[in-house]
Scaffold this motif. Structure first.
Motif, mmCIF file in Angstrom:
data_model
loop_
_atom_site.group_PDB
_atom_site.id
_atom_site.type_symbol
_atom_site.label_atom_id
_atom_site.label_comp_id
_atom_site.label_asym_id
_atom_site.label_seq_id
_atom_site.Cartn_x
_atom_site.Cartn_y
_atom_site.Cartn_z
ATOM 1 N N LEU A 14 0.831 -1.199 0.000
ATOM 2 C CA LEU A 14 0.000 0.000 0.000
ATOM 3 C C LEU A 14 0.865 1.248 0.000
ATOM 4 O O LEU A 14 1.978 1.252 0.544
ATOM 5 C CB LEU A 14 -0.898 0.023 1.241
ATOM 6 C CG LEU A 14 -1.923 -1.096 1.356
ATOM 7 C CD1 LEU A 14 -2.683 -0.976 2.676
ATOM 8 C CD2 LEU A 14 -2.874 -1.082 0.178
ATOM 9 N N GLY A 15 0.329 2.311 -0.576
ATOM 10 C CA GLY A 15 1.022 3.583 -0.563
ATOM 11 C C GLY A 15 0.889 4.254 0.800
ATOM 12 O O GLY A 15 0.097 3.823 1.645
ATOM 13 N N PRO A 16 1.636 5.333 1.023
ATOM 14 C CA PRO A 16 1.582 6.028 2.307
ATOM 15 C C PRO A 16 0.231 6.727 2.507
ATOM 16 O O PRO A 16 -0.514 6.936 1.539
ATOM 17 C CB PRO A 16 2.727 7.043 2.208
ATOM 18 C CG PRO A 16 2.924 7.254 0.746
ATOM 19 C CD PRO A 16 2.571 5.964 0.082
ATOM 20 N N PRO A 17 -0.095 7.087 3.752
ATOM 21 C CA PRO A 17 -1.348 7.812 4.007
ATOM 22 C C PRO A 17 -1.472 9.050 3.116
ATOM 23 O O PRO A 17 -0.501 9.767 2.896
ATOM 24 C CB PRO A 17 -1.228 8.218 5.483
ATOM 25 C CG PRO A 17 -0.320 7.187 6.076
ATOM 26 C CD PRO A 17 0.664 6.867 4.981
ATOM 27 N N SER A 19 -2.039 8.915 -0.097
ATOM 28 C CA SER A 19 -1.680 8.597 -1.483
ATOM 29 C C SER A 19 -2.879 8.007 -2.232
ATOM 30 O O SER A 19 -3.880 7.628 -1.629
ATOM 31 C CB SER A 19 -0.511 7.599 -1.511
ATOM 32 O OG SER A 19 -0.921 6.337 -1.018
ATOM 33 N N ASP A 21 -3.072 5.189 -3.572
ATOM 34 C CA ASP A 21 -3.190 3.746 -3.346
ATOM 35 C C ASP A 21 -3.026 3.386 -1.873
ATOM 36 O O ASP A 21 -2.552 2.322 -1.524
ATOM 37 C CB ASP A 21 -2.217 2.969 -4.220
ATOM 38 C CG ASP A 21 -0.773 3.416 -4.076
ATOM 39 O OD1 ASP A 21 -0.489 4.302 -3.243
ATOM 40 O OD2 ASP A 21 0.072 2.879 -4.802
ATOM 41 N N GLN A 22 -3.480 4.278 -0.995
ATOM 42 C CA GLN A 22 -3.345 4.042 0.448
ATOM 43 C C GLN A 22 -4.241 2.918 0.949
ATOM 44 O O GLN A 22 -3.975 2.328 1.987
ATOM 45 C CB GLN A 22 -3.629 5.320 1.237
ATOM 46 C CG GLN A 22 -5.081 5.751 1.200
ATOM 47 C CD GLN A 22 -5.347 6.991 2.028
ATOM 48 O OE1 GLN A 22 -4.473 7.497 2.733
ATOM 49 N NE2 GLN A 22 -6.571 7.504 1.951
ATOM 50 N N LYS A 23 -5.316 2.586 0.218
ATOM 51 C CA LYS A 23 -6.250 1.555 0.672
ATOM 52 C C LYS A 23 -6.197 0.269 -0.148
ATOM 53 O O LYS A 23 -6.720 -0.749 0.257
ATOM 54 C CB LYS A 23 -7.684 2.087 0.649
ATOM 55 C CG LYS A 23 -7.931 3.209 1.627
ATOM 56 C CD LYS A 23 -7.893 2.699 3.047
ATOM 57 C CE LYS A 23 -8.228 3.816 4.016
ATOM 58 N NZ LYS A 23 -8.188 3.423 5.391
ATOM 59 N N ASP A 45 -7.826 4.784 -3.182
ATOM 60 C CA ASP A 45 -7.547 5.657 -2.031
ATOM 61 C C ASP A 45 -8.594 5.563 -0.934
ATOM 62 O O ASP A 45 -8.436 6.143 0.132
ATOM 63 C CB ASP A 45 -7.366 7.104 -2.475
ATOM 64 C CG ASP A 45 -8.639 7.735 -3.036
ATOM 65 O OD1 ASP A 45 -9.712 7.106 -3.002
ATOM 66 O OD2 ASP A 45 -8.553 8.883 -3.516
#
Length: 172
Positions: A14-17, A19, A21-23, A45
């Motif tokens: 997952l990407g960082p908060p 981002s 793709d955070q979810k 997201d």
């Protein structure tokens, strides 16, 4: 016989908060081009599409030299964002199949709009990062079924063939 690589760990998490793709990451498609691997994927997201319960998905890209160690491209921003309200991809642009044809990338992708219909769109790019929607951003015509998604395209040297998921006869 398949063997898990990377000790069974994800090759891209997952990407960082905050981002795109955070979810979640969905529908990856990998193509080797110019000595490197390119993986396009649906970036999630966590937001829902306007007026729906359906998640927003945008196209993102990661690259790798070995297929195991990946780096997000385009500074972690979408390489193709969702389209404007009323477009075939107003909520989702994801689930793609990409081919390198001559000096450009050609993509067939699943679009989802506010009418709760899945349609297949078409886009081109010279670098795999900057995409231009084809067909004036409208769905590909001539496909059967009420809904179309998940395209897979093959070229036999004379003709393109597309396999895709669809709803026929009132049910999936």
């Amino acid at each position: 016989n398949w063997k898990l690589a990377n000790e069974g760990r994800p090759v891209l998490g997952l990407g960082p908060p905050g981002s795109i793709d955070q979810k979640g990451l969905a529908h990856p498609f990998v193509l080797k081009s110019g000595g490197k691997y390119m993986m396009w994927y649906g970036a999630i997201d966590g937001t829902a599409g306007k007026g729906t319960h359906v998640r927003v998905e945008r196209l993102a890209l990661a690259t790798s030299e070995d297929g195991i160690h990946w780096k997000r491209a385009n500074d972690g921003l979408p390489v193709m964002d969702i389209g404007p309200e009323g477009s075939i991809d107003a909520i989702q642009a994801s689930g793609m199949h990409i081919k390198r044809i001559g000096d450009k990338f050609v993509m067939w992708y699943g679009g989802y709009d506010t009418t709760t219909e899945h349609k297949i769109g078409f886009a081109t790019s010279s670098d795999g990062i900057h995409w231009t929607r084809g067909n004036d951003g409208k769905a590909i015509t001539g496909l059967q079924g009420k809904q179309q998604l998940g395209p897979s395209v093959h070229y036999d040297g004379n003709r393109y063939y597309m396999l895709y998921n669809t709803e026929l006869l009132g049910g999936w």
